[in-house]
Design a protein around this motif. Structure first.
Motif, mmCIF file in Angstrom:
data_model
loop_
_atom_site.group_PDB
_atom_site.id
_atom_site.type_symbol
_atom_site.label_atom_id
_atom_site.label_comp_id
_atom_site.label_asym_id
_atom_site.label_seq_id
_atom_site.Cartn_x
_atom_site.Cartn_y
_atom_site.Cartn_z
ATOM 1 N N ARG A 30 0.845 -1.190 0.000
ATOM 2 C CA ARG A 30 0.000 0.000 0.000
ATOM 3 C C ARG A 30 0.880 1.240 0.000
ATOM 4 O O ARG A 30 1.888 1.297 0.699
ATOM 5 N N THR A 31 0.495 2.210 -0.798
ATOM 6 C CA THR A 31 1.215 3.481 -0.828
ATOM 7 C C THR A 31 0.813 4.279 0.414
ATOM 8 O O THR A 31 -0.179 3.933 1.069
ATOM 9 N N PRO A 32 1.539 5.335 0.738
ATOM 10 C CA PRO A 32 1.133 6.165 1.883
ATOM 11 C C PRO A 32 -0.304 6.675 1.748
ATOM 12 O O PRO A 32 -0.992 6.882 2.741
ATOM 13 N N GLY A 33 -0.771 6.827 0.500
ATOM 14 C CA GLY A 33 -2.142 7.282 0.263
ATOM 15 C C GLY A 33 -3.161 6.155 0.305
ATOM 16 O O GLY A 33 -4.345 6.372 0.079
ATOM 17 N N GLY A 34 -2.695 4.918 0.547
ATOM 18 C CA GLY A 34 -3.607 3.791 0.649
ATOM 19 C C GLY A 34 -3.892 3.067 -0.652
ATOM 20 O O GLY A 34 -4.701 2.139 -0.687
ATOM 21 N N HIS A 35 -3.238 3.474 -1.734
ATOM 22 C CA HIS A 35 -3.455 2.814 -3.029
ATOM 23 C C HIS A 35 -2.670 1.511 -3.094
ATOM 24 O O HIS A 35 -1.586 1.391 -2.514
ATOM 25 N N ARG A 36 -3.218 0.559 -3.821
ATOM 26 C CA ARG A 36 -2.507 -0.696 -4.034
ATOM 27 C C ARG A 36 -1.334 -0.452 -4.978
ATOM 28 O O ARG A 36 -1.480 0.236 -5.981
ATOM 29 N N ASP A 37 -0.220 -1.117 -4.675
ATOM 30 C CA ASP A 37 0.968 -1.032 -5.531
ATOM 31 C C ASP A 37 1.443 -2.461 -5.787
ATOM 32 O O ASP A 37 2.035 -3.090 -4.915
ATOM 33 N N PHE A 38 1.131 -2.965 -6.985
ATOM 34 C CA PHE A 38 1.458 -4.347 -7.340
ATOM 35 C C PHE A 38 2.850 -4.424 -7.964
ATOM 36 O O PHE A 38 3.239 -3.544 -8.729
ATOM 37 N N PRO A 39 3.582 -5.504 -7.704
ATOM 38 C CA PRO A 39 4.883 -5.680 -8.349
ATOM 39 C C PRO A 39 4.691 -6.070 -9.817
ATOM 40 O O PRO A 39 3.612 -6.531 -10.214
#
Length: 126
Positions: A30-39
């Motif tokens: 999760r990014t600091p903004g709460g968004h998903r960050d997939f590899p």
């Protein structure tokens, strides 16, 4: 990559990706903004998940199998019970393929017989 990019790259809806995550088949930071960050590896994983669902496996079975796939978890191996279940699934798919091939053959016969009887419509005069 964000969920929208993963969806575009795999042609899988964002809703399905969230479902895969809920099932534990896919994970994201999760990014600091709460968004998903997939590899970047998530693209191949999603494609694999899609193929396994298309083969008729359920989410829990896919979850058991994913760690054993090449490149997933080093050293992970399926249990003998899982291998037996997968062999059963494979036999089921083989039966379905034979049944579908038979259905196609019957349909081909009907099409062939119908073509012999059907008269091509004539162009309207005028």
């Amino acid at each position: 990559m964000r969920i929208g990019e993963l969806a575009r790259r795999t042609a899988v809806s964002e809703r399905s990706l969230r479902y895969y995550e809920k099932l534990g088949l896919l994970s994201a930071e999760r990014t600091p903004g709460g968004h998903r960050d997939f590899p970047a590896t998530a693209v191949d994983r999603v494609i694999c998940i899609q193929q396994l669902f298309a083969a008729g496996l359920c989410g829990s079975k896919i979850g058991e199998l994913l760690p054993c796939l090449p490149g997933a978890t080093p050293g992970a191996k399926p249990s003998p019970a899982l291998v037996e279940e997968l062999l059963t699934e494979r036999a089921r798919i083989d039966r379905m393929m034979r049944d579908l091939a038979h259905s196609r053959d019957v349909l081909d016969e009907v099409i062939g017989e119908t073509r012999e009887v059907v008269v091509e419509p004539r162009e309207p005069k005028g």
